[in-house]
Design an enzyme around this catalytic site. Structure first.
Site, PDB file in Angstrom:
ATOM      1  N   LYS A 113      27.272  38.928  51.542  1.00  0.00           N
ATOM      2  CA  LYS A 113      28.416  38.145  52.015  1.00  0.00           C
ATOM      3  C   LYS A 113      28.075  37.378  53.280  1.00  0.00           C
ATOM      4  O   LYS A 113      28.517  36.259  53.470  1.00  0.00           O
ATOM      5  CB  LYS A 113      29.637  39.052  52.266  1.00  0.00           C
ATOM      6  CG  LYS A 113      30.345  39.438  50.994  1.00  0.00           C
ATOM      7  CD  LYS A 113      31.710  40.049  51.281  1.00  0.00           C
ATOM      8  CE  LYS A 113      32.416  40.410  49.979  1.00  0.00           C
ATOM      9  NZ  LYS A 113      33.611  41.212  50.167  1.00  0.00           N
ATOM     10  N   LYS A 195      27.042  39.550  39.031  1.00  0.00           N
ATOM     11  CA  LYS A 195      28.267  40.263  38.692  1.00  0.00           C
ATOM     12  C   LYS A 195      29.439  39.310  38.465  1.00  0.00           C
ATOM     13  O   LYS A 195      29.565  38.312  39.171  1.00  0.00           O
ATOM     14  CB  LYS A 195      28.539  41.197  39.881  1.00  0.00           C
ATOM     15  CG  LYS A 195      29.793  41.971  39.856  1.00  0.00           C
ATOM     16  CD  LYS A 195      29.939  42.761  41.150  1.00  0.00           C
ATOM     17  CE  LYS A 195      30.641  41.946  42.202  1.00  0.00           C
ATOM     18  NZ  LYS A 195      31.401  42.710  43.195  1.00  0.00           N
ATOM     19  N   LYS A 198      35.836  37.536  41.065  1.00  0.00           N
ATOM     20  CA  LYS A 198      36.967  36.628  41.187  1.00  0.00           C
ATOM     21  C   LYS A 198      36.689  35.529  42.203  1.00  0.00           C
ATOM     22  O   LYS A 198      37.389  34.525  42.250  1.00  0.00           O
ATOM     23  CB  LYS A 198      38.243  37.399  41.529  1.00  0.00           C
ATOM     24  CG  LYS A 198      38.145  38.299  42.729  1.00  0.00           C
ATOM     25  CD  LYS A 198      39.243  39.371  42.736  1.00  0.00           C
ATOM     26  CE  LYS A 198      38.915  40.462  43.756  1.00  0.00           C
ATOM     27  NZ  LYS A 198      39.595  41.713  43.549  1.00  0.00           N
TER      28      LYS A 198
HETATM   29  P1  TYM Z   1      37.078  45.416  44.613  1.00  0.00           P
HETATM   30  O1  TYM Z   1      38.488  45.081  44.961  1.00  0.00           O
HETATM   31  O2  TYM Z   1      36.048  44.379  44.823  1.00  0.00           O
HETATM   32  O3  TYM Z   1      37.004  45.849  43.089  1.00  0.00           O
HETATM   33  C1  TYM Z   1      37.852  46.857  42.534  1.00  0.00           C
HETATM   34  C2  TYM Z   1      37.075  47.703  41.552  1.00  0.00           C
HETATM   35  O4  TYM Z   1      36.548  46.881  40.508  1.00  0.00           O
HETATM   36  C3  TYM Z   1      35.160  47.132  40.342  1.00  0.00           C
HETATM   37  N1  TYM Z   1      34.498  45.891  39.911  1.00  0.00           N
HETATM   38  C4  TYM Z   1      33.693  45.801  38.833  1.00  0.00           C
HETATM   39  N2  TYM Z   1      33.290  46.710  37.929  1.00  0.00           N
HETATM   40  C5  TYM Z   1      32.465  46.286  36.944  1.00  0.00           C
HETATM   41  N3  TYM Z   1      32.034  44.999  36.826  1.00  0.00           N
HETATM   42  C6  TYM Z   1      32.415  44.053  37.707  1.00  0.00           C
HETATM   43  N4  TYM Z   1      32.006  42.802  37.570  1.00  0.00           N
HETATM   44  C7  TYM Z   1      33.284  44.435  38.774  1.00  0.00           C
HETATM   45  N5  TYM Z   1      33.849  43.772  39.811  1.00  0.00           N
HETATM   46  C8  TYM Z   1      34.579  44.664  40.490  1.00  0.00           C
HETATM   47  C9  TYM Z   1      34.684  47.580  41.724  1.00  0.00           C
HETATM   48  O5  TYM Z   1      33.497  48.320  41.652  1.00  0.00           O
HETATM   49  C10 TYM Z   1      35.864  48.403  42.193  1.00  0.00           C
HETATM   50  O6  TYM Z   1      35.780  49.723  41.695  1.00  0.00           O
HETATM   51  N6  TYM Z   1      35.618  48.283  48.445  1.00  0.00           N
HETATM   52  C11 TYM Z   1      36.330  48.287  47.188  1.00  0.00           C
HETATM   53  C12 TYM Z   1      37.762  48.716  47.300  1.00  0.00           C
HETATM   54  C13 TYM Z   1      37.952  50.015  47.987  1.00  0.00           C
HETATM   55  C14 TYM Z   1      37.713  51.303  47.433  1.00  0.00           C
HETATM   56  C15 TYM Z   1      38.055  52.215  48.466  1.00  0.00           C
HETATM   57  C16 TYM Z   1      37.253  51.747  46.207  1.00  0.00           C
HETATM   58  C17 TYM Z   1      38.387  50.185  49.257  1.00  0.00           C
HETATM   59  N7  TYM Z   1      38.467  51.513  49.543  1.00  0.00           N
HETATM   60  C18 TYM Z   1      37.928  53.590  48.270  1.00  0.00           C
HETATM   61  C19 TYM Z   1      37.134  53.134  46.009  1.00  0.00           C
HETATM   62  C20 TYM Z   1      37.462  54.039  47.033  1.00  0.00           C
HETATM   63  C21 TYM Z   1      36.300  46.853  46.626  1.00  0.00           C
HETATM   64  O7  TYM Z   1      36.101  45.908  47.343  1.00  0.00           O
HETATM   65  O8  TYM Z   1      36.632  46.769  45.311  1.00  0.00           O
END
Ligand code: TYM
Length: 330
Positions: A113, A195, A198
């Site tokens: 990032k 990956k 969005k």
């Molecule tokens: P975030 O909001 O980017 O994504 C939410 C969840 O979706 C999964 N994900 C994917 N899985 C498979 N293929 C993809 N292309 C893909 N894109 C996104 C992510 O792995 C995630 O599980 N930091 C985290 C949010 C968070 C969190 C937490 C998660 C904050 N605190 C505590 C677990 C526990 C995030 O940015 O996810």
């Protein structure tokens, strides 16, 4: 013995993709039957990149409604907005004090990032994994269902739990990641080496959970494949492999069954069926979303109740932490 605890979160930083759905949300649903589940819309994480206030407000409510439309039941799980439970930020501060700069410097998501941004980087983007560790540790979480991209952040959470426990005596549960095999990393439809995200500038690269039928079909038609011309599940054909993963996750059919079924048939046939599979799987979610999202007072009731439940557990853990590190009880 009590039930195990599950925690996971999703950022309200825009519409969610089928990557979010397959890698995380879809897998959260069955866990509700067996475990104590906490699912959070992590708005404090979202502000690590600039957000318009009105968009953030809308996205947060959209995502609560969308999680429910996907099958998260607020009667079974604790569904809440992160900023409503102030203990998250408070525990993050404590954990910051035992996190090494070197550990955060090694986080690949931060490196990616920060490489992409030409503006001044903010400190929250750097310490974000510490807040994520706080989210998880605050509920004595056993299991964290996430996509593959969160693995390194989870290792930090485990490391901080162990460090705190050994420095101050046993306090935190050391969490385990729950990462699926075929759905852990859904790739971009335009470049299967990155990956699906969005934040991709090309909207043909991702399918949104709420995309309509025409958009889903168009994006699948345009998805890049290769010139091999054979449906095989192989790293040499990453585009097709990704589409097979999507097919398998939405239909419930195994990868082997899918490969067998399309043996000797062209990509056109396969894509046509995939369009139907995805459209039909997402249709009920889209319909249910519209209904839930239009009932503002119900949404309010859900997130208020969720915050109350989450605060109850979070407060107990934070109090214990403060006591151990030498803060005077209130
Ligand atoms: P975030 O909001 O980017 O994504 C939410 C969840 O979706 C999964 N994900 C994917 N899985 C498979 N293929 C993809 N292309 C893909 N894109 C996104 C992510 O792995 C995630 O599980 N930091 C985290 C949010 C968070 C969190 C937490 C998660 C904050 N605190 C505590 C677990 C526990 C995030 O940015 O996810």
């Amino acid at each position: 013995m009590g039930k195990k605890t599950v925690f996971s979160g999703v950022q309200p930083s825009g519409a969610l993709t089928i990557g979010n759905y397959i890698g995380a949300i879809k897998r959260w649903v069955p866990l509700q039957e067996k475990y104590d589940c906490y699912y959070s819309i992590v708005d404090q994480h979202a502000i690590t990149v600039p957000q318009e206030a009105k968009d953030l407000r809308k996205n947060t409510l959209d995502i609560i409604a969308l999680l429910m439309a996907c099958g998260i039941d607020p009667k079974k799980s604790t569904l809440f907005i992160q900023s409503h439970v102030t203990e998250h930020a408070e525990l993050a501060w404590v954990l910051n004090s035992i996190t090494y700069m070197g550990q955060l410097n090694r986080m690949t998501q931060f490196k990616d990032k920060s490489k992409r941004s030409d503006e001044n980087l903010n400190a929250a983007l750097f310490t974000y994994p510490v807040l994520m560790a706080a989210d998880i540790l605050l509920y004595k979480t056993d299991l964290v269902p996430v996509g593959d991209d969160q693995k390194q952040h989870l290792e930090l959470a485990r490391d901080l739990a162990e460090r705190f426990n050994s420095r101050y005596s046993d306090t935190f549960t050391v969490p385990e990641p729950l990462i699926d095999k075929s759905g852990a990393r859904i790739m971009s439809l335009q470049d299967p080496t990155v990956k699906m995200s969005k934040s991709d500038s090309d909207e043909n690269a991702y399918i949104l959970i709420l995309d309509d039928e025409a958009a889903i079909k168009r994006k699948i038609k345009r998805a890049v494949t290769d010139s091999v011309g054979e449906i095989a599940y192989s790293d040499d054909q990453p585009g097709i492999k990704n589409l097979i993963n999507i097919y398998s996750n939405f239909s419930g059919d195994t990868v082997e069954d899918i490969v067998q079924r399309y043996k000797g048939r062209g990509y056109g046939d396969f894509k046509k069926d995939l369009e139907e599979v995805v459209v039909e799987a997402l249709r009920p979610i889209r319909e249910s979303f519209e209904e839930i999202r239009s009932d503002k007072s119900y949404l309010e009731e859900v997130y208020r109740e969720g915050a109350k439940e989450a605060s109850y557990s979070a407060m107990k853990v934070l109090r214990k932490v403060h006591k151990k590190i030498g803060f005077i009880p209130r």
